[in-house]
Design an enzyme around this catalytic site. Structure first.
Site, PDB file in Angstrom:
ATOM      1  N   GLU C 277       1.228  15.057   5.655  1.00  0.00           N
ATOM      2  CA  GLU C 277       0.124  14.790   4.732  1.00  0.00           C
ATOM      3  C   GLU C 277      -1.083  15.656   5.074  1.00  0.00           C
ATOM      4  O   GLU C 277      -1.784  16.147   4.191  1.00  0.00           O
ATOM      5  CB  GLU C 277      -0.233  13.298   4.786  1.00  0.00           C
ATOM      6  CG  GLU C 277      -1.016  12.823   3.586  1.00  0.00           C
ATOM      7  CD  GLU C 277      -0.992  11.312   3.452  1.00  0.00           C
ATOM      8  OE1 GLU C 277       0.105  10.751   3.246  1.00  0.00           O
ATOM      9  OE2 GLU C 277      -2.050  10.688   3.589  1.00  0.00           O
ATOM     10  N   GLU C 280      -0.436  18.984   3.727  1.00  0.00           N
ATOM     11  CA  GLU C 280      -0.617  18.934   2.274  1.00  0.00           C
ATOM     12  C   GLU C 280      -2.108  18.989   1.938  1.00  0.00           C
ATOM     13  O   GLU C 280      -2.535  19.698   1.024  1.00  0.00           O
ATOM     14  CB  GLU C 280       0.012  17.635   1.738  1.00  0.00           C
ATOM     15  CG  GLU C 280       0.031  17.536   0.218  1.00  0.00           C
ATOM     16  CD  GLU C 280       0.593  16.196  -0.256  1.00  0.00           C
ATOM     17  OE1 GLU C 280       0.859  15.304   0.590  1.00  0.00           O
ATOM     18  OE2 GLU C 280       0.760  16.034  -1.483  1.00  0.00           O
ATOM     19  N   CYS C 297       1.169   5.747   1.798  1.00  0.00           N
ATOM     20  CA  CYS C 297       2.000   4.951   2.717  1.00  0.00           C
ATOM     21  C   CYS C 297       2.228   3.538   2.254  1.00  0.00           C
ATOM     22  O   CYS C 297       3.100   2.851   2.764  1.00  0.00           O
ATOM     23  CB  CYS C 297       1.377   4.844   4.107  1.00  0.00           C
ATOM     24  SG  CYS C 297       0.291   6.133   4.519  1.00  0.00           S
ATOM     25  N   SER C 317      -0.519  11.795  -2.590  1.00  0.00           N
ATOM     26  CA  SER C 317       0.292  12.621  -1.701  1.00  0.00           C
ATOM     27  C   SER C 317       1.774  12.447  -2.012  1.00  0.00           C
ATOM     28  O   SER C 317       2.223  11.343  -2.312  1.00  0.00           O
ATOM     29  CB  SER C 317       0.014  12.201  -0.248  1.00  0.00           C
ATOM     30  OG  SER C 317       1.043  12.670   0.594  1.00  0.00           O
ATOM     31  N   LYS C 356       7.683  -3.347   1.072  1.00  0.00           N
ATOM     32  CA  LYS C 356       8.588  -2.395   1.726  1.00  0.00           C
ATOM     33  C   LYS C 356      10.034  -2.651   1.322  1.00  0.00           C
ATOM     34  O   LYS C 356      10.853  -1.738   1.316  1.00  0.00           O
ATOM     35  CB  LYS C 356       8.438  -2.474   3.246  1.00  0.00           C
ATOM     36  CG  LYS C 356       7.121  -1.892   3.768  1.00  0.00           C
ATOM     37  CD  LYS C 356       7.127  -0.369   3.781  1.00  0.00           C
ATOM     38  CE  LYS C 356       5.749   0.191   4.117  1.00  0.00           C
ATOM     39  NZ  LYS C 356       5.675   1.643   3.851  1.00  0.00           N
ATOM     40  N   GLU C 359      10.218  -0.812  -1.815  1.00  0.00           N
ATOM     41  CA  GLU C 359      10.181   0.629  -1.568  1.00  0.00           C
ATOM     42  C   GLU C 359      11.537   1.139  -1.077  1.00  0.00           C
ATOM     43  O   GLU C 359      12.057   2.143  -1.566  1.00  0.00           O
ATOM     44  CB  GLU C 359       9.105   0.945  -0.522  1.00  0.00           C
ATOM     45  CG  GLU C 359       8.975   2.436  -0.231  1.00  0.00           C
ATOM     46  CD  GLU C 359       7.984   2.714   0.893  1.00  0.00           C
ATOM     47  OE1 GLU C 359       7.071   3.531   0.681  1.00  0.00           O
ATOM     48  OE2 GLU C 359       8.114   2.116   1.984  1.00  0.00           O
ATOM     49  N   GLU C 364      15.334   6.649  -5.641  1.00  0.00           N
ATOM     50  CA  GLU C 364      15.202   8.039  -5.184  1.00  0.00           C
ATOM     51  C   GLU C 364      15.146   8.179  -3.658  1.00  0.00           C
ATOM     52  O   GLU C 364      15.113   9.284  -3.139  1.00  0.00           O
ATOM     53  CB  GLU C 364      13.964   8.684  -5.816  1.00  0.00           C
ATOM     54  CG  GLU C 364      12.621   8.096  -5.390  1.00  0.00           C
ATOM     55  CD  GLU C 364      12.179   6.894  -6.207  1.00  0.00           C
ATOM     56  OE1 GLU C 364      13.042   6.274  -6.884  1.00  0.00           O
ATOM     57  OE2 GLU C 364      10.984   6.538  -6.151  1.00  0.00           O
ATOM     58  N   CYS C 507      -2.285  -3.042   6.783  1.00  0.00           N
ATOM     59  CA  CYS C 507      -0.985  -3.646   7.060  1.00  0.00           C
ATOM     60  C   CYS C 507      -1.071  -4.878   7.961  1.00  0.00           C
ATOM     61  O   CYS C 507      -0.215  -5.752   7.909  1.00  0.00           O
ATOM     62  CB  CYS C 507      -0.045  -2.639   7.694  1.00  0.00           C
ATOM     63  SG  CYS C 507       0.103  -1.153   6.712  1.00  0.00           S
TER      64      CYS C 507
END
Lengths: 159, 551, 576
Positions: C277, C280, C297, C317, C356, C359, C364, C507
């Site tokens: 990141e 990036e 994230c 990102s 999560k 996710e 993908e 988190c």
């Protein structure tokens, strides 16, 4: 259709009830469809869950399709005292549906509601916007017969 | 243009119940027939609001004779026109069977002088065409507003209201001047005037008839409230079921705008006021003032916690007056005649008149306006024509579903805030449901509890679950499975709800349960010990299930 | 003003609610619908007290006034309190033994404290409603719902997702989503904050413990585990240790005892994320945008963005989250190094997060040819596993994670707190960009619990504007500000870099954390993460030797073609 209705109102949340009334009144099946909810929430910048929440709070609104004629019978204490239970039973029998249901041909929905504000002529009912008072089972039969003679099933009018 | 002089006037009552009896058809036929008989020039047909006769079909009143025709159908029109209007011969068979009481909304020739009657709120109902602002103006309409704007300071108006001792007619009985004064003194702006016309209390339809019969009176009162408090926006929240009231009020508002009685610079003063109708969508709890505010804002009508009160934080959390229709309807005449005049009516602590809807097993169910302090007995026997069924009087439910049950020992009670208080009862909405011996109190309590479990907003569990449990108790007794201890348990539960429910909807459980058990405990005990329903209504078996599950 | 509570006089300067006033004299009035981080709701009627002259009132919504005399436990109060609970019990399935919340249920606790030992009111006539299983992350059991509205407040006010709401009226009042199509077909971002505030077992995560046990017990499978940065500071409280304390070493030991084959750490992948990141970001700095770059994230935030701000897709990102990066590396780099057939590897993650699970299930997330992460279990599920086998967690010896993917820096450790990712990124971006050593590693301006925080960092003369938001309502506010600014300033962004964390506190306040994660608790955990960071020798991601090795031996360089394939992702537009 929605656009035409929405444009009549300022996009402020306090117009929600008015808009919902108008959408429902313009829907042949007398309910507020999902698409309607989406468009109203976009227009008023409310979440669909909030609009849905409001709709399900008020008993005049419905989120599921109803009959061409909504038969609303009052069962509040004054009507109850004057015999509304026999009126509800009679309606249930002649329409062949229970409270909250719609006849198969889409003609009638039966709803038991709170006070209609015509207690002076209890027991009373409302079919769409028409009021009927001093009901007896016989009167109810005659009234429903008249509506039935409107043979055109609701759905044909609708689409 | 000078007003045309007519020989006769025919009033036709157009309200929700005459409409369903075919008033429009009769009216059409009447106009046609008059034309045919070439009487159109000399006889005027006037649409008016309710005449307060609920059970009498289409009602026509012919003036100046003051003859009431009831149950008129299209077929009768020709006869009335030919015989009465042309020949002056009264059609006996259509006459109202009884002499209307002084205070019912109807009148006879010599009672045309309103002062003689206890009619303040309903003084125009049934007399003027509610769809014509000129008729209201002709009877001093908007002159109170004129006087206020021209000669009175806000404090003067509050002074008159204080002198009048007018209290809220919606249920709580809060002094009007107090609310007005509180909002007047709030520094925060904007402020709002809200008329509570969400009349959902079962057995009550007085507000509907006022809105249908004399809408401008409410508009006028609200503008005055706006002027007094420094508010420029008003809303009339009318329940969605009241189509005709909504239409009439909207029409009245647009007429008032045309006459510059609403809008900018009213009466060329520097005061401006806007008024709008808001339509409900079927929810009893909206009658609770903070629930109504939530609904006005376009939300679920869940009552707010108080404090803060609406006078401080109301609509959109701004200072707000919320007054009931009947309360407001008193305001113009108090201005015109002075607070002391109004105070001259009624009892020590209850000034003025009260409008009641009287119904149930009565000969003449309907709407009456009588002086505060009129006894229950007079209301039932004098104005209501007594019990219609020939049976004995058994019970009255006073104040709507959220009211108290009384028995014959209370017949001589004076209906006023203070006298009812002594019986732990309330004036409430002014609905009086009269029951004869054929009624079963268990059945009627069940109906009341089911009403509330359906109308509970659902937000607080004491109310939401409490009413469901109370319904279970009543059903259990109606099924012959009750136990004596259930009665005390019900009372305890209702008393808990009185303390722990957020709003009056949940709290009122106590009034229903405690009053019915005080006066009719024996009947409950009979159901429990003898497993018998004297009235033959309770199934005393599981069959009541169907009713029990109904909202 | 003077207030008397249970014969104790209290001086107050403003009209606070009775509930708070009572705390000051040492009385914790029992509550049910009240939650300290939410506006008071007042639905349950449990917190009643008796006020002289006024009778029974709710302590949560009634402000004190001068001269008020309060009895918090008069006979009348106790009676009311008890009845409030008894009524709720009549509207609640009494299946405590098999309930997800057994032993941790507020209603159960109240019934116990009030000594309710029989069901006074009969169970209400009841139509059993189906459990909503449509969500990839959680279940909703409407039968258990007590309609306290905490979840609705959380979803609407704190998260501004407005997936759920109160529907119906009277006895039909219920909490559900629009059109009643199920949570899985709603804008729900799976953050699980509703779970963390639900007082009963009406909402709970989808359970993956059984799959994990099955994998552990299957000799053909090689089970690898990673634990998110926030886990190690959220276990202590559940095992009688000081809440918020760091128990990293015990955590590794417990995992070994449970039978995982390799114990790694998500922190490793957090460092990797910073490399990707950060690179990036620096690329965007070089190319002049597009700005702002927003972190990726937090999977709840990603779904939120895809639903409510799909036009900002290109600002987010392209980096996968540490969890997914870790998964992709395990099935490639680790598999190759240890010569294990990736088909045999089961990749398990322990997360403070319910999103999560969603996710990991995104279609993908399989660029390696295998699912990056096979099973995600929450902190709560992990604790259940420990308790299930009877591990005496408090007294465990401390061990280390396995090498290769278990090494991390302080920059990774603070990922679990709001502002942590930003701070970690700044440390690396600064040094990589300038080639200089940062004089001070602690970016205090982006730490803390304020909803939105911002600062400008001077990177060798280049002013870098950054902002941090946690809780999605705060994120929404920040994004609206960006939108407005851009409209007024010719597309110019007020910020270069933004960190968004779905959950309040980051988190450490995730929806999979132990119950009772109040803001106070979240702060304790966050503080502990900064302590870990402070103690570590290496505090910058680019200094992590294991990361260096990964690039040298496998990935090449940050943002390389392979890195892009394995460690980056793309987003979709969602409509409900």
């Amino acid at each position: 259709m929605y656009e035409r209705i929405l444009r009549k109102y300022e996009p402020t949340a306090d117009n929600l009830l008015f808009i919902l009334h108008e959408i429902q009144d313009n829907e042949p099946k007398q309910y507020i469809p999902e698409q309607g909810i989406r468009e109203v929430s976009d227009y008023l910048d409310l979440s669909p869950s909030q609009v849905y929440s409001v709709i399900t709070f008020y008993s005049l609104y419905s989120v599921s399709p109803r009959g061409k004629y909504i038969v609303r019978v009052c069962d509040s204490p004054p009507c109850h005292l004057m015999g509304s239970v026999s009126i509800i039973d009679e309606l249930s029998e002649i329409l062949g549906i229970k409270e909250g249901e719609t006849t198969e041909n889409g003609m009638f929905s039966l709803e038991v509601v709170s006070c209609l504000g015509v207690c002076g002529v209890a027991p009373a009912m409302m079919i769409n916007k028409e009021l009927f008072g001093n009901l007896t089972p016989e009167k109810v039969r005659n009234i429903i017969d008249k509506y039935r003679q409107d043979k055109q099933p609701a759905s044909q009018v609708a689409e | 243009m000078p007003n045309k002089i007519y020989n006769k006037h025919v009033l036709i009552s157009i309200d929700s119940s005459t409409l369903l009896a075919g008033a429009r058809q009769v009216e059409k036929k009447l106009v046609e027939t008059l034309k045919k008989e070439k009487l159109s020039e000399s006889i005027k047909v006037i649409e008016t609001g309710s005449l307060g006769l609920s059970d009498q079909g289409v009602v026509l009143v012919v003036y100046p004779e003051g003859v009431h025709y009831v149950h008129v159908t299209e077929k009768d029109v020709e006869e009335i026109v030919r015989k009465h209007l042309k020949e002056g011969e009264i059609v006996d068979r259509l006459l109202l069977e009884r002499e209307p009481e002084v205070s019912t909304v109807s009148y006879t020739e010599d009672e045309f002088e309103l002062e003689k009657q206890a009619r303040i709120v309903l003084k125009n109902c049934g007399i003027i065409n509610p769809e014509d602002i000129d008729e209201y103006i002709a009877l001093e309409g908007y002159s109170a507003l004129g006087r206020v704007l021209a000669d009175m300071k806000p404090q003067d108006v509050i002074g008159e209201m204080k002198k009048s001792e007018l209290r809220g007619r919606g249920g709580a009985g809060f002094p009007l001047w107090f609310k007005w004064n509180a909002v007047k003194n709030e520094p925060e702006t904007p402020k709002y005037i809200v008329c509570n016309a969400d009349e959902g209390e079962p057995g009550t339809f007085k507000d509907r008839l006022i809105l249908e019969g004399d809408p401008h009176r409410i508009i006028e009162a609200m503008i005055i409230a706006g002027y007094v408090t420094g508010s420029h926006h008003g809303y009339i929240y009318i329940r969605g079921e009241y189509e005709l009231s909504i239409n009439r009020m909207e029409r009245a508002i647009s007429q008032a705008y045309k006459y510059n009685l609403l809008g900018e610079n009213i009466f060329e003063s520097d005061f401006s006021f806007d008024l709008q109708v808001k339509k409900g969508a079927g929810s009893y709890v909206c009658g609770e003032e903070t629930a109504l505010l939530e609904s006005l804002e376009g939300k679920r009508a869940t009552p707010r916690h108080k404090p803060p009160f609406p006078t401080e934080k109301g609509l959109w959390w701004k200072p707000t007056i919320i007054n009931n229709v009947e309360t407001l309807a008193n305001v113009p005449d108090i201005i015109l005649n002075g607070g002391n005049w109004f105070r001259g009516y009624g009892t020590e602590q209850s000034a003025g008149t009260k409008v009641y809807t009287i119904l149930g097993h009565l000969t003449y169910p309907g709407l009456i306006e009588v002086e505060m302090g009129t006894t229950l007995r007079d209301i039932i026997y004098k104005y209501g024509g007594g019990i219609s069924t020939g049976r004995q009087f058994k019970a009255a439910l006073i104040g709507g579903a959220a009211g108290a049950f009384l028995d014959e020992t209370a017949l001589d009670i004076r209906l006023s805030y203070e006298d009812l208080g002594e019986y732990d009862a309330v004036l409430g909405s002014g609905a009086i449901l009269v029951m004869d011996e054929s009624a079963c109190m268990i059945d009627i309590l069940g109906s009341t509890m089911r009403f509330f479990q359906h109308e509970s907003c659902g937000q607080c569990s004491p109310c939401r679950v409490g009413y469901q449990q109370l319904t279970l108790y009543v059903d259990k007794i109606a099924q012959g499975k009750g136990e004596m201890k259930d009665l005390d348990d019900m009372l305890e539960l209702a008393s808990f709800m009185n303390g722990s429910a957020i709003c009056a909807l949940g709290q009122s459980a106590y009034l229903s349960v405690s009053s019915i058990l005080r006066y009719f405990r024996k009947e409950f005990e009979e159901h429990i010990t003898d497993k018998k329903c004297k009235a033959g209504i309770c199934s005393m078996s599981e069959n009541t299930e169907k009713i029990a599950m109904r909202g | 003003m003077k207030v008397t509570i249970d014969n104790q006089t209290l001086e107050l300067d403003k009209p606070i609610p009775i509930l708070e006033a009572a705390k000051k004299v040492g009385i914790k009035i029992p509550t049910l619908c009240y939650y300290e981080d939410l506006p008071p709701i007042g639905s349950c009627g449990v917190c009643v007290v008796e006020i002289e002259g006024l009778g029974v009132k709710r302590a949560c919504v009634t402000p004190v006034y001068d001269g008020m005399k309060i009895d918090t436990h008069s006979q009348e109060v106790i009676k009311h309190r008890k009845m409030a609970v008894e009524l709720l019990l009549s509207d609640h399935p009494i299946d405590c033994l098999t309930c997800e919340r057994s032993g941790r249920c507020d209603l159960q606790g109240l019934a116990d404290n009030l000594g309710i030992n029989d069901l006074r009111y009969p169970r209400l006539k009841y139509k059993e409603k189906p459990i909503d299983e449509t969500s990839p992350s959680l279940y909703r059991d409407p039968n258990k719902c007590i309609r306290c509205k905490r979840c609705v407040q959380m979803c609407d006010n704190i998260q501004s997702v407005e997936a759920i709401n109160v529907m119906g009226r009277g006895y039909e009042t219920t909490v559900t989503v629009a059109y009643d199509h199920g949570m899985g077909n709603s804008p729900c971002v799976n953050c699980g904050q509703c779970i963390s505030v639900c007082p009963v077992g009406a909402i709970y995560e989808k359970r993956d413990i059984d799959h994990v046990w099955e994998a552990i017990n299957n000799p053909d499978k090689f089970v690898v585990v990673q634990e998110a940065p926030a886990i190690r500071v959220s276990l202590a409280e559940e095992f009688g240790l000081v809440p918020g304390d760091d128990v990293t070493g015990k955590m590794y030991t417990a995992l070994r005892m449970l039978g995982f084959d390799a114990i790694f750490d998500t922190n490793f992948a957090a460092d990797l994320t910073i490399m990707e990141e950060g690179t990036e970001f620096l690329k965007r700095v070089k190319e002049g945008g597009p700005f702002p770059l927003i972190t990726s994230c937090s999977p709840g935030w990603i779904k939120f963005m895809e639903t409510f701000y799909p036009d900002m897709k290109n600002n987010v990102s392209s980096c996968k989250s540490p969890q997914q990066m870790f998964g992709a590396m395990v099935k490639t780099f680790f598999a190759r190094k240890n010569n294990i057939d990736p088909r045999r590897i089961i990749s398990v993650s322990i997360m403070p997060c319910t999103a999560k699970k969603f996710e990991a299930a995104r279609p993908e997330m399989d660029a390696s040819g295998y699912r990056d992460v096979d099973y995600v279990i929450t902190t709560r599920e992990f604790i259940r596993m420990i308790n299930e086998v009877g591990i005496d967690f408090a007294n465990l010896a401390e061990t280390s994670a396995d090498t290769l993917m278990g090494t991390y820096t302080g920059a990774a450790a603070i990922f679990g707190a709001t502002g942590g990712v930003m701070e970690a990124a700044l440390r690396t971006a600064y040094e990589v960009h300038t080639g200089k050593t940062l004089p001070k590693l602690d970016f205090e301006e982006v730490r803390g619990m304020d909803g939105v925080r911002e600062t400008t960092v001077d990177v060798n003369g280049l002013p870098v504007h950054v902002a941090v938001a946690h809780g999605l309502e705060n994120a929404r506010t920040l994004l609206e500000k960006v939108k407005e600014y851009k409209e007024k300033n010719d597309g110019q962004s007020p910020y270069h870099f933004i960190e968004v964390m779905t959950c309040p506190g980051g988190c450490v306040g995730g929806g999979g954390q132990p119950y009772g994660s109040t803001m106070k608790r979240r702060e304790e955990r966050a503080r502990s993460l900064y302590t870990i960071d402070g103690k570590l020798k290496l505090r910058k991601s680019h200094e992590n030797p294991a990361i260096k090795k990964s690039y040298e031996e496998f990935l090449g360089e940050p943002n390389s073609k392979l890195a892009h394939k394995l460690l980056h992702t793309h987003y979709v537009r969602r409509k409900y």
